[in-house]
Design a protein around this motif. Structure first.
Motif, PDB file in Angstrom:
ATOM      1  N   ASN A   1       0.814  -1.222   0.000  1.00  0.00           N
ATOM      2  CA  ASN A   1       0.000   0.000   0.000  1.00  0.00           C
ATOM      3  C   ASN A   1       0.845   1.270   0.000  1.00  0.00           C
ATOM      4  O   ASN A   1       0.351   2.348  -0.335  1.00  0.00           O
ATOM      5  N   THR A   2       2.116   1.149   0.402  1.00  0.00           N
ATOM      6  CA  THR A   2       2.984   2.337   0.441  1.00  0.00           C
ATOM      7  C   THR A   2       3.653   2.607  -0.894  1.00  0.00           C
ATOM      8  O   THR A   2       4.269   3.658  -1.074  1.00  0.00           O
ATOM      9  N   LEU A   3       3.562   1.667  -1.839  1.00  0.00           N
ATOM     10  CA  LEU A   3       4.230   1.824  -3.131  1.00  0.00           C
ATOM     11  C   LEU A   3       3.397   2.721  -4.039  1.00  0.00           C
ATOM     12  O   LEU A   3       2.232   2.445  -4.294  1.00  0.00           O
ATOM     13  N   THR A   4       3.998   3.772  -4.534  1.00  0.00           N
ATOM     14  CA  THR A   4       3.260   4.752  -5.328  1.00  0.00           C
ATOM     15  C   THR A   4       3.248   4.417  -6.820  1.00  0.00           C
ATOM     16  O   THR A   4       2.328   4.800  -7.523  1.00  0.00           O
ATOM     17  N   ASP A   5       4.251   3.691  -7.283  1.00  0.00           N
ATOM     18  CA  ASP A   5       4.304   3.330  -8.694  1.00  0.00           C
ATOM     19  C   ASP A   5       3.404   2.113  -8.942  1.00  0.00           C
ATOM     20  O   ASP A   5       3.632   1.032  -8.389  1.00  0.00           O
ATOM     21  N   THR A   6       2.386   2.292  -9.763  1.00  0.00           N
ATOM     22  CA  THR A   6       1.387   1.234  -9.984  1.00  0.00           C
ATOM     23  C   THR A   6       1.998  -0.024 -10.569  1.00  0.00           C
ATOM     24  O   THR A   6       1.699  -1.141 -10.105  1.00  0.00           O
ATOM     25  N   ASP A   7       2.856   0.115 -11.564  1.00  0.00           N
ATOM     26  CA  ASP A   7       3.461  -1.063 -12.189  1.00  0.00           C
ATOM     27  C   ASP A   7       4.326  -1.832 -11.212  1.00  0.00           C
ATOM     28  O   ASP A   7       4.290  -3.069 -11.156  1.00  0.00           O
TER      29      ASP A   7
END
Length: 398
Positions: A135-141
């Motif tokens: 959930n903390t990862l901002t890059d969707t890929d």
């Protein structure tokens, strides 16, 4: 009655070598009931505590012998330490075998209780910790890639780990996951997964300093240290994906890419080669509006490049040579109505507002390599290949 020494064990091992026979060596314990017994066979040496309980002979396994310290094995000095501990319990009027069983039941009951609580609440579990990290990862890929890896390598083959409290997870429980990946010949993936799990632990560790003295762990996870912090990636695989293509392989991929991969994916492969291996994940997400094809020197502006730690994101200007420009001009007739030159597909059409996912060109690279009957190559290797080819001309990698 024998004296158990390293030499005596070696001699007994030599006596039974190549046969089904067994030898038993025993040694008394000063002032304590029972004896240390070594059962020697052709395959191994096991240590036991041999004692009497209610007029019956009892044997309690202490471990299997190893000459030097080794995991899940015991050395001769360790066997003596263990047997003395059990003999003290026997001297106190207790049955060592029964006491061990009671201890194991308590440990098992505690683990079952924590698992049950985790199943009911999902509170503080290893699975919840991984989800918080995602959930903390901002890059969707990037998030989708890691989420797929967690599901493929942890959730499906090791579902029981997800419901364990994160504080109970240790290296010994993560090791089989990585070994499973290594057995499939995917060393780089094992390194990546280790890094992701480490990062997940670091994300939920929340230590607060009170007056510079006291440490408080996060209420939910109860972690004050990362159990994997001292586990290192396997250096053997650190350069994976950096093998250079030969000139023939480069030519074969270039001239056959469109035939095997289609007009869009094939041109993306050719465009990547023509651009001297610019970072693929960033390049595929550049929209048509950031391509300046009518400029005196055609170029593209990559605004989603990695930024330096603590620094600001800076646009990266990539000049387009004649080969790259031709691929884009040809693509305009196919995907010019989309937001991206290399869009995702949906059925026979395109998703006009979404760029191609990296799993697509990975799949196409596999297809073209199998079709041409050449070794499996990664599109990411173009960066190393082109850099090497430009080296003699004093042209640095950008």
């Amino acid at each position: 009655m024998d004296t158990i020494t390293e030499v005596a064990l070696a001699e007994a091992k030599a006596e039974v070598h190549g046969s089904n026979a067994k030898r038993e060596l025993t040694e008394k314990l000063d002032g304590l009931p029972g004896v240390l017994m070594a059962r020697v066979s052709d395959r191994k040496i096991d240590f036991f505590y041999k004692y009497q309980w209610e007029k019956k002979r009892e044997l309690l396994l202490l471990g299997t012998y190893a000459a030097r310290k080794q995991k899940e094995r015991v050395t001769l000095p360790e066997a003596f330490e263990l047997v003395l501990q059990e003999a003290v319990i026997r001297k106190e009027g207790k049955n060592p075998k029964e006491e061990r069983r009671i201890k194991e039941l308590k440990i098992e009951a505690g683990l079952k209780r924590r698992i049950k609580q985790a199943e009911i609440q999902g509170y503080g579990t290893f699975g919840r910790m991984l989800q918080i990290y995602l959930n903390t990862l901002t890059d969707t890929d990037t998030r989708k890639d890691i989420e797929r890896m967690f599901k493929r390598e942890i959730e499906k083959p090791f579902p029981q780990l997800l419901i364990l409290p994160a504080r109970d997870i240790e290296w010994e429980q993560i090791k089989p996951i990585l070994n499973d990946i290594l057995e499939r010949g995917k060393g780089p993936s094992a390194n990546k997964l280790l890094d992701y799990i480490k990062a997940a632990f670091n994300k939920v560790i929340n230590i607060q300093l009170d007056s510079g003295v006291s440490l408080y762990a996060d209420d939910e996870f109860g972690l004050i240290a990362n159990p994997l912090q001292h586990i290192k990636s396997n250096k053997t695989f650190n350069s994976a994906g950096k093998d250079k293509w030969t000139r023939k392989e480069l030519a074969d991929i270039w001239f056959n890419a469109i035939e095997y991969c289609g007009p869009v994916a094939g041109r993306f492969i050719r465009f990547t080669i023509a651009n001297a291996g610019q970072r693929i994940k960033q390049l595929v997400r550049v929209s048509w509006t950031d391509y300046h094809l009518e400029s005196k020197i055609p170029y593209t502006e990559v605004t989603n490049m990695k930024k330096k730690r603590g620094g600001d994101e800076v646009s990266h200007l990539v000049p387009l040579n004649d080969l790259a420009l031709k691929e884009l001009l040809d693509l305009q007739q196919i995907t010019g109505h989309c937001d991206f030159p290399f869009p995702s597909r949906k059925g026979a059409g395109f998703l006009t507002d979404k760029p191609m996912g990296h799993e697509v060109y990975t799949k196409h690279m596999k297809r073209i390599c199998e079709g041409l009957d050449i070794r499996l190559l990664s599109l990411g290797e173009t960066r190393t290949t082109i850099k090497t080819m430009l080296g003699p001309y004093k042209i640095p990698k950008t």
